[in-house]
Design a protein around this motif. Structure first.
Motif, short mmCIF file in Angstrom:
data_model
loop_
_atom_site.label_atom_id
_atom_site.label_comp_id
_atom_site.label_asym_id
_atom_site.label_seq_id
_atom_site.Cartn_x
_atom_site.Cartn_y
_atom_site.Cartn_z
N ASP A 160 -5.35 3.71 -10.07
CA ASP A 160 -4.41 4.48 -9.25
C ASP A 160 -5.11 5.09 -8.04
OD1 ASP A 160 -2.25 3.87 -10.81
OD2 ASP A 160 -2.36 5.70 -12.02
N ALA A 161 -6.32 5.63 -8.29
CA ALA A 161 -7.08 6.24 -7.19
C ALA A 161 -7.45 5.19 -6.15
CB ALA A 161 -8.34 6.91 -7.74
N LEU A 162 -7.85 4.04 -6.66
CA LEU A 162 -8.24 2.94 -5.78
C LEU A 162 -7.06 2.51 -4.91
CD1 LEU A 162 -10.72 1.18 -5.33
CD2 LEU A 162 -9.89 -0.38 -7.08
N LEU A 163 -5.93 2.38 -5.57
CA LEU A 163 -4.72 1.96 -4.89
C LEU A 163 -4.31 2.98 -3.82
CD1 LEU A 163 -2.75 -0.30 -4.86
CD2 LEU A 163 -1.51 0.75 -6.75
N ALA A 164 -4.38 4.26 -4.19
CA ALA A 164 -4.02 5.31 -3.23
C ALA A 164 -4.95 5.27 -2.02
CB ALA A 164 -4.08 6.69 -3.91
N GLY A 165 -6.25 5.10 -2.29
CA GLY A 165 -7.23 5.02 -1.20
C GLY A 165 -6.95 3.83 -0.30
N ALA A 166 -6.63 2.70 -0.93
CA ALA A 166 -6.36 1.48 -0.16
C ALA A 166 -5.10 1.65 0.68
CB ALA A 166 -6.24 0.29 -1.10
N ARG A 167 -4.07 2.28 0.08
CA ARG A 167 -2.82 2.47 0.83
C ARG A 167 -3.00 3.46 1.96
NH1 ARG A 167 2.02 0.39 -0.10
NH2 ARG A 167 3.12 2.34 0.17
N ALA A 168 -4.00 4.36 1.81
CA ALA A 168 -4.30 5.29 2.89
C ALA A 168 -5.16 4.61 3.97
CB ALA A 168 -5.03 6.52 2.34
N GLY A 169 -5.52 3.34 3.71
CA GLY A 169 -6.23 2.57 4.73
C GLY A 169 -7.73 2.65 4.64
N ARG A 170 -8.27 3.10 3.50
CA ARG A 170 -9.74 3.17 3.38
C ARG A 170 -10.31 1.78 3.14
NH1 ARG A 170 -11.64 7.47 -0.81
NH2 ARG A 170 -13.50 6.19 -0.46
N PRO A 171 -11.08 1.26 4.09
CA PRO A 171 -11.57 -0.12 4.01
C PRO A 171 -12.34 -0.41 2.72
CG PRO A 171 -12.09 0.83 6.16
CD PRO A 171 -11.53 1.94 5.33
N ARG A 172 -13.14 0.57 2.26
CA ARG A 172 -13.93 0.34 1.05
C ARG A 172 -13.03 0.10 -0.16
NH1 ARG A 172 -18.41 2.58 -1.75
NH2 ARG A 172 -16.93 4.08 -2.59
N ASP A 173 -11.96 0.90 -0.26
CA ASP A 173 -11.03 0.74 -1.39
C ASP A 173 -10.26 -0.58 -1.29
OD1 ASP A 173 -11.85 3.07 -2.55
OD2 ASP A 173 -10.26 4.29 -1.67
N ILE A 174 -9.89 -0.94 -0.07
CA ILE A 174 -9.19 -2.22 0.12
C ILE A 174 -10.13 -3.35 -0.32
CG2 ILE A 174 -8.10 -3.78 1.78
CD1 ILE A 174 -7.54 -1.26 3.52
N GLY A 175 -11.38 -3.26 0.10
CA GLY A 175 -12.37 -4.27 -0.26
C GLY A 175 -12.55 -4.37 -1.76
N ARG A 176 -12.56 -3.23 -2.44
CA ARG A 176 -12.74 -3.25 -3.89
C ARG A 176 -11.53 -3.86 -4.59
NH1 ARG A 176 -14.10 2.63 -5.35
NH2 ARG A 176 -13.95 1.88 -7.50
N LEU A 177 -10.34 -3.56 -4.09
CA LEU A 177 -9.13 -4.17 -4.67
C LEU A 177 -9.18 -5.69 -4.54
CD1 LEU A 177 -5.93 -2.16 -3.63
CD2 LEU A 177 -6.94 -2.42 -5.89
N VAL A 199 -2.10 -8.45 -2.36
CA VAL A 199 -2.75 -7.13 -2.35
C VAL A 199 -2.75 -6.53 -0.94
CG1 VAL A 199 -4.99 -5.98 -2.57
CG2 VAL A 199 -4.19 -7.49 -4.38
N LEU A 200 -3.09 -7.36 0.04
CA LEU A 200 -3.17 -6.86 1.42
C LEU A 200 -1.78 -6.47 1.93
CD1 LEU A 200 -5.81 -9.42 2.72
CD2 LEU A 200 -6.15 -6.96 2.28
N ASP A 201 -0.78 -7.22 1.52
CA ASP A 201 0.61 -6.89 1.85
C ASP A 201 0.96 -5.53 1.22
OD1 ASP A 201 3.33 -6.81 2.29
OD2 ASP A 201 3.80 -8.61 1.10
N ALA A 202 0.62 -5.38 -0.04
CA ALA A 202 1.00 -4.16 -0.77
C ALA A 202 0.32 -2.90 -0.21
CB ALA A 202 0.65 -4.31 -2.26
N VAL A 203 -0.88 -3.03 0.29
CA VAL A 203 -1.55 -1.84 0.79
C VAL A 203 -1.12 -1.49 2.22
CG1 VAL A 203 -3.51 -2.12 -0.76
CG2 VAL A 203 -3.70 -2.94 1.60
N GLY A 204 -0.21 -2.27 2.79
CA GLY A 204 0.45 -1.82 4.00
C GLY A 204 0.13 -2.53 5.30
N PHE A 205 -0.55 -3.68 5.23
CA PHE A 205 -0.80 -4.38 6.50
C PHE A 205 0.51 -4.98 7.02
CE2 PHE A 205 -5.10 -4.22 4.83
CZ PHE A 205 -5.77 -3.79 5.97
#
Ligand SMILES: Nc1nc2c(ncn2[C@@H]2O[C@H](COP(=O)(O)OP(=O)(O)OP(=O)(O)O)[C@@H](O)[C@H]2O)c(=O)[nH]1
Ligand SMILES: [Mg+2]
Length: 312
Positions: free
Chosen positions: A10-27, A139-145
């Motif tokens: 959940d934390a990872l997902l929230a970070g990724a959706r907030a646009g944090r590149p590191r979290d997106i990369g980990r997802l 995943v990239l779609d879901a995190v908001g690109f």
């Protein structure tokens, strides 16, 4: 997502959706590595998908896919879009050094937080390219690109299929050496929604456009006629026309209801690949070897061997 690992996800997902590149990369890494958390992850991502415009960019080696992609990213950014790029490395002898080259060509976007660039290796997974790439895109779609650009070298069937599962598939050819004809032979013209004659600064661009127009007349008649765009990607020339063509295509997909069809086709390809992967992971390698020997010695027919392996 439930459980202790779920809290991390959940934390990872929230970070990724907030646009944090590191979290997106980990997802994305979780998807690439076929993590056991994937079903949970994709389950919670599912409802967040459907926003991104998925653009496939394909064509023969060296035609200018990465240069065009980089220019396209710049043009989409200028419109305010957040853009992700998935560069599929076919790990084939055709693409020696391509990744290093891609990094250099994409480096102008390296410090832009609105751009995420990832290379995905296509070999080494059971289901290969067809299984991994659509999930990375999801995943990239879901995190908001707003846009996800998938670059694949159009050398193999699976590469072509991956590019063709985009909402809009851009096929690049370059003048000279009858490239238009070669592209037609490789079957990549059939999947083109937008055709680009890149390297239009080189001699023979007019002939290539003519060849393509000719080749298109042999294409089964559909209700979308792929526009032919000329570009000099290395100089940024024609990129606005390419963006216009992609936007027009997107509007057409929406207006005609074809976007849903296209996405169902993408899900179908993803599903098939995962079923193949699941079936392969279920069979016992020792039984496979034993049955293969029996088939080779004509002691057993191959269909019976398949039934035995699948346990039905
Ligand atoms: N003359 C000319 N050269 C170009 C143009 N676009 C790209 N190039 C050059 O063509 C070469 C290959 O470009 P890439 O963008 O790496 O091509 P690619 O299709 O991504 O290559 P692979 O990923 O290796 O298949 C580079 O040296 C580019 O600078 C163009 O419009 N005109
Ligand atoms: Mg490239």
């Amino acid at each position: 997502v439930a459980g202790a690992a779920g809290a991390d996800l959940d934390a990872l997902l929230a970070g990724a959706r907030a646009g944090r590149p590191r979290d997106i990369g980990r997802l994305v890494s979780l998807v690439e590595n076929g993590s056991s958390e994937l079903p949970d992850l994709l389950g919670s991502l599912g409802p967040l998908t459907g926003h991104a415009n998925v653009i496939g960019v394909t064509g023969p080696p060296g035609v200018g896919k990465s240069t065009t992609t980089s220019a396209l990213v710049g043009a989409l950014r200028a419109r305010g879009d957040r853009v992700a790029v998935v560069a599929v490395d076919p790990s084939s002898p055709f693409s020696g050094g391509a990744l290093l080259g891609d990094r250099i060509r994409m480096s102008e976007h390296a410090t832009d937080p609105g751009v995420f660039i990832r290379s995905v290796a296509s070999r080494g997974h059971l289901g290969g390219l067809a299984a991994t790439t659509p999930q990375v895109v999801r995943v990239l779609d879901a995190v908001g690109f707003d846009a996800v650009v998938v670059e694949t070298v159009g050398v193999g069937q699976s590469e072509v299929e991956v590019a063709a599962s985009a909402d809009t598939t851009v096929v690049l050819v370059a003048p000279g050496m009858g490239d238009g004809v070669q592209a037609a032979k490789a079957g990549i013209l059939e999947v083109a929604d937008v055709l680009v004659v890149n390297k239009a600064d080189l001699p023979g661009a007019d002939a290539t456009v003519r060849e393509l127009r000719q080749a298109l007349t042999h294409r089964p008649k559909g209700d979308w006629t792929p526009p032919i765009v000329r570009t000099v990607a290395s100089a940024g020339t024609g990129i606005d026309d390419l963006v216009d063509a992609i936007v027009e295509r997107r509007d057409w997909l929406r207006r005609t209801g074809r976007l849903g069809e296209r996405r169902a086709a993408r899900s179908r390809a993803e599903l098939r690949a995962l079923v193949v992967e699941a079936a392969l992971s279920r069979i016992d390698d020792r039984q496979l070897d034993a049955l293969a020997a029996q088939v080779a010695d004509a002691e057993l027919d191959v269909y019976s061997a398949v039934r035995l392996l699948l346990g039905d």
